[in-house]
Motif scaffolding. Structure first.
Motif, PDB file in Angstrom:
ATOM      1  N   PHE A   1     -53.345 -49.056   3.914  1.00  0.00           N
ATOM      2  CA  PHE A   1     -53.444 -47.598   4.081  1.00  0.00           C
ATOM      3  C   PHE A   1     -52.086 -46.938   3.807  1.00  0.00           C
ATOM      4  N   ASN A   2     -51.062 -47.509   4.388  1.00  0.00           N
ATOM      5  CA  ASN A   2     -49.721 -46.960   4.173  1.00  0.00           C
ATOM      6  C   ASN A   2     -49.283 -47.084   2.719  1.00  0.00           C
TER       7      ASN A   2
ATOM      8  N   LYS B   1     -50.984 -44.496   0.676  1.00  0.00           N
ATOM      9  CA  LYS B   1     -50.469 -43.170   1.009  1.00  0.00           C
ATOM     10  C   LYS B   1     -49.076 -42.964   0.395  1.00  0.00           C
ATOM     11  N   ASN B   2     -48.219 -43.921   0.592  1.00  0.00           N
ATOM     12  CA  ASN B   2     -46.877 -43.804   0.029  1.00  0.00           C
ATOM     13  C   ASN B   2     -46.919 -43.934  -1.482  1.00  0.00           C
TER      14      ASN B   2
ATOM     15  N   THR C   1     -49.213 -43.061  -3.489  1.00  0.00           N
ATOM     16  CA  THR C   1     -49.657 -41.811  -4.090  1.00  0.00           C
ATOM     17  C   THR C   1     -48.500 -40.837  -4.181  1.00  0.00           C
ATOM     18  N   ALA C   2     -47.724 -40.813  -3.168  1.00  0.00           N
ATOM     19  CA  ALA C   2     -46.636 -39.847  -3.127  1.00  0.00           C
ATOM     20  C   ALA C   2     -45.488 -40.216  -4.057  1.00  0.00           C
TER      21      ALA C   2
ATOM     22  N   THR D   1     -60.030 -38.627  -0.015  1.00  0.00           N
ATOM     23  CA  THR D   1     -59.403 -38.198   1.227  1.00  0.00           C
ATOM     24  C   THR D   1     -58.959 -39.441   1.985  1.00  0.00           C
ATOM     25  N   LEU D   2     -57.705 -39.455   2.399  1.00  0.00           N
ATOM     26  CA  LEU D   2     -57.188 -40.566   3.209  1.00  0.00           C
ATOM     27  C   LEU D   2     -57.449 -40.240   4.673  1.00  0.00           C
TER      28      LEU D   2
ATOM     29  N   ALA E   1     -56.839 -41.263   8.286  1.00  0.00           N
ATOM     30  CA  ALA E   1     -55.975 -42.133   9.087  1.00  0.00           C
ATOM     31  C   ALA E   1     -56.703 -42.705  10.300  1.00  0.00           C
TER      32      ALA E   1
ATOM     33  N   VAL F   1     -60.380 -44.801   2.858  1.00  0.00           N
ATOM     34  CA  VAL F   1     -60.307 -43.827   1.779  1.00  0.00           C
ATOM     35  C   VAL F   1     -61.733 -43.385   1.491  1.00  0.00           C
TER      36      VAL F   1
END
Lengths: 160, 160, 160, 160, 160, 160
Positions: A41-42, A45-46, A48-49, A89-90, A92, A97
């Motif tokens: 998950f992290n 998320k990271n 993607t950024a 949509t992530l 948490a 996802v």
């Protein structure tokens, strides 16, 4: 009475004859999700950024898959896709996802399979890109949430 | 540290370089299910027996999809499939069809995506063939249950 | 005068320009057969009934092939297929399987190649599934029996 | 006993498991023909010489089709093709074009389907390119004339 | 302002929604060239005449590629191609083969990508067929020279 | 003497017979560029950073295209790709995007066509995604810069 539309009167598989159906505008929306562990998950998320784009790759995979739906699903009619878009949509709280695909066509038959296929392939692509971290991801809850157009009209689960 | 294997050091999508990995025998198994209503459950069950073969069509769709996995999943390596088989179980208590795919290869990388793809497409094909009765089916619980071969060795969820 | 429609005035291969042709409903039917030995004939016949479905697999192969005709035949236009169905007859006296494909489109060009392609691939699939028993099967008599629609209108061999 | 190799013990379609078979060099040859009328025969003959290349197009179509055999034939294994060549003979006495395809692989399974598929598609391409002159062509006599390699060794019809 | 049409308001890749655009007749023309050495130039020239048909193969490759454009270009819409033709000119002074592709459709979106793709694949095919003589060929100057139809109307570089 | 390897002794197109060649490790690198106007250059540059990912989409398109090279180039052998990576450089002084693809295989024949195809499709994808701003982009300078492996050994243009 058995009304499975892909079988003829002898129970043989066939593509439904849509030759007498008018061309109508049709929309369909499908959703689904993949549950991952905290590390993945992290990473997504990271990634993607700033470090890599799991979701961007998954989105393209889903868009391209939508265009190949009738190649992959044996009795599915080829239809012209005039729009296909996929959002993620992530979540948490559920470590998942959530994918949502929307497509449009002007055709003799609906575009439900295209959005379901797009969602499936997007989620499989996420699996592929993250499986080096953990093989224990699960894809679930793939279903149609909305469709309109055609003789049967609107179907909706009421999900926003 | 982000170890997502499909991104290089700059975070760009890439196919993992497997050119120095040896050819090894590998197996993978994946499962999943589609939940349907009573009418569809009966139609599939009766159809299989005498009026039409939803599961036979779904099985072939899954087998053919396994062979196209690297076409559909962007960063997946093409590998030679030496075996692919798909089984279905009709579960009356959960009103669902349970699908299980097993595949083998002798390759430089694993065959997990092929079985996950085969299960997904089999279940989508069931959806396609039954959607004239009801659009409310849901595909869920697609996951890897077993793999062996390669550097990381055996992964298993313990499911039989 | 050479009127081969796929060559331009310089004798170069080209897709025929159909951009000024109207969309019309079109139907085409093609047939063909594969001659097998007694052992295979029995295996197909029994297989269809209870042990395996050679003809079901062949039918799906033909349907899916019809959708890929313009990928496979170089100068064939892509057209939307609104119906494709394939039937088989087991002919005990000639020890052969007779295949018949019918397709419909609403397009600028005919659907003859799709039914011929579907018949060919259906018969090749039978060959593939039975070749472990004997390689001596022969595919023959693939031809168009009927077409209508378009400027040239009806063509028929008079076969029922 | 039913020994159809593409069905498992429950009569379900499956790809044969070849994972324990060694890689061996294999060759296969198939032939077939298309019967045409005098006008088409002349057009192909003259076209080949100076006005257009029906046979050149048919040859390429067959070569490309050979590479897609496992996409088109549902239970056919993907194998690496190390050679594929197609030759045509114009037979004036029978007003037919005779096609012959030869292919080689080093694989776990044979290359028979590839040559049969190549012959079929070559002949269908001739049909497609000549059908503006007459729809009454017939494709026939598609069969395997030779194969070697693998456990079953040499098969030959004795045709040169 | 960033108006890249394949991104939505969040900067995500998507297929442009063309569902409200009318069907209009559209034409596009693209050109490009491959520069070769004297030996290859002669081989192509002589080959075309009597020993082999590099340009005939390249032409078919380009035609077939045009039909697969939406499979290859991720965000490209599938459109029906009603005409595609490719011409080559051997330019002795520049030691190059000049390729020109023209295509037509009646669709909701333009056919520019199809002609650019056809030119690219034609030139790559020439490379493939001649690379045994020299790897130093260069493909260049691939661009659109003309398009009409659709809301934006005519675009032309003025090249004949 | 004409040594074009894709033609047999009669000048007919054929796939080169590689059945007696050993499997060797092979690498190839190709480059190319697309010249754009200032507005597109800025859009790509900014898009990459925050509003959309033209280059990310182009990279995936190129990777996926590499896997389909033998489908698209008629006489190209299918080979297993063990690595494919694509990099882009934005060159402000020439207002161009420079693309570089590197691939590896262990096969009987080289992987040059795969990298050339990957570069071509990446650049076409950039064209597709930016053409709403201007149709005047030009793709050029696609060539092989390096290859090793196989009987002919190393080829290099000396470019870094």
């Amino acid at each position: 009475m058995n009304k499975l539309s892909h079988f003829d009167k002898n129970g043989q598989a066939t593509m439904v004859d849509v030759s007498d159906k008018p061309l109508t505008k049709r929309t369909a929306i499908a959703t689904g999700r993949i549950c991952v562990n905290q590390e993945i998950f992290n990473a997504i998320k990271n990634g993607t950024a700033k470090k890599g784009d799991v979701l961007g790759t998954a989105r393209l995979a889903g868009i391209m898959a939508a265009k190949k739906t009738s190649d992959i699903i044996p009795l599915c009619h080829p239809i012209p896709i005039s729009k296909i878009a996929i959002d993620f949509t992530l979540e948490a709280d559920t470590l998942s996802v959530y994918a949502k695909a929307e497509a449009k066509t002007t055709g003799q038959t609906g575009i439900e399979m295209e959005v379901l296929h797009a969602v499936s392939v997007s989620l499989l692509t996420i699996y592929d890109m993250c499986k080096a971290l953990d093989h224990g991801m699960t894809i679930s809850d793939i279903h149609l949430t909305y469709k309109d157009g055609g003789k049967t009209g609107i179907y909706t689960t009421g999900e926003k």
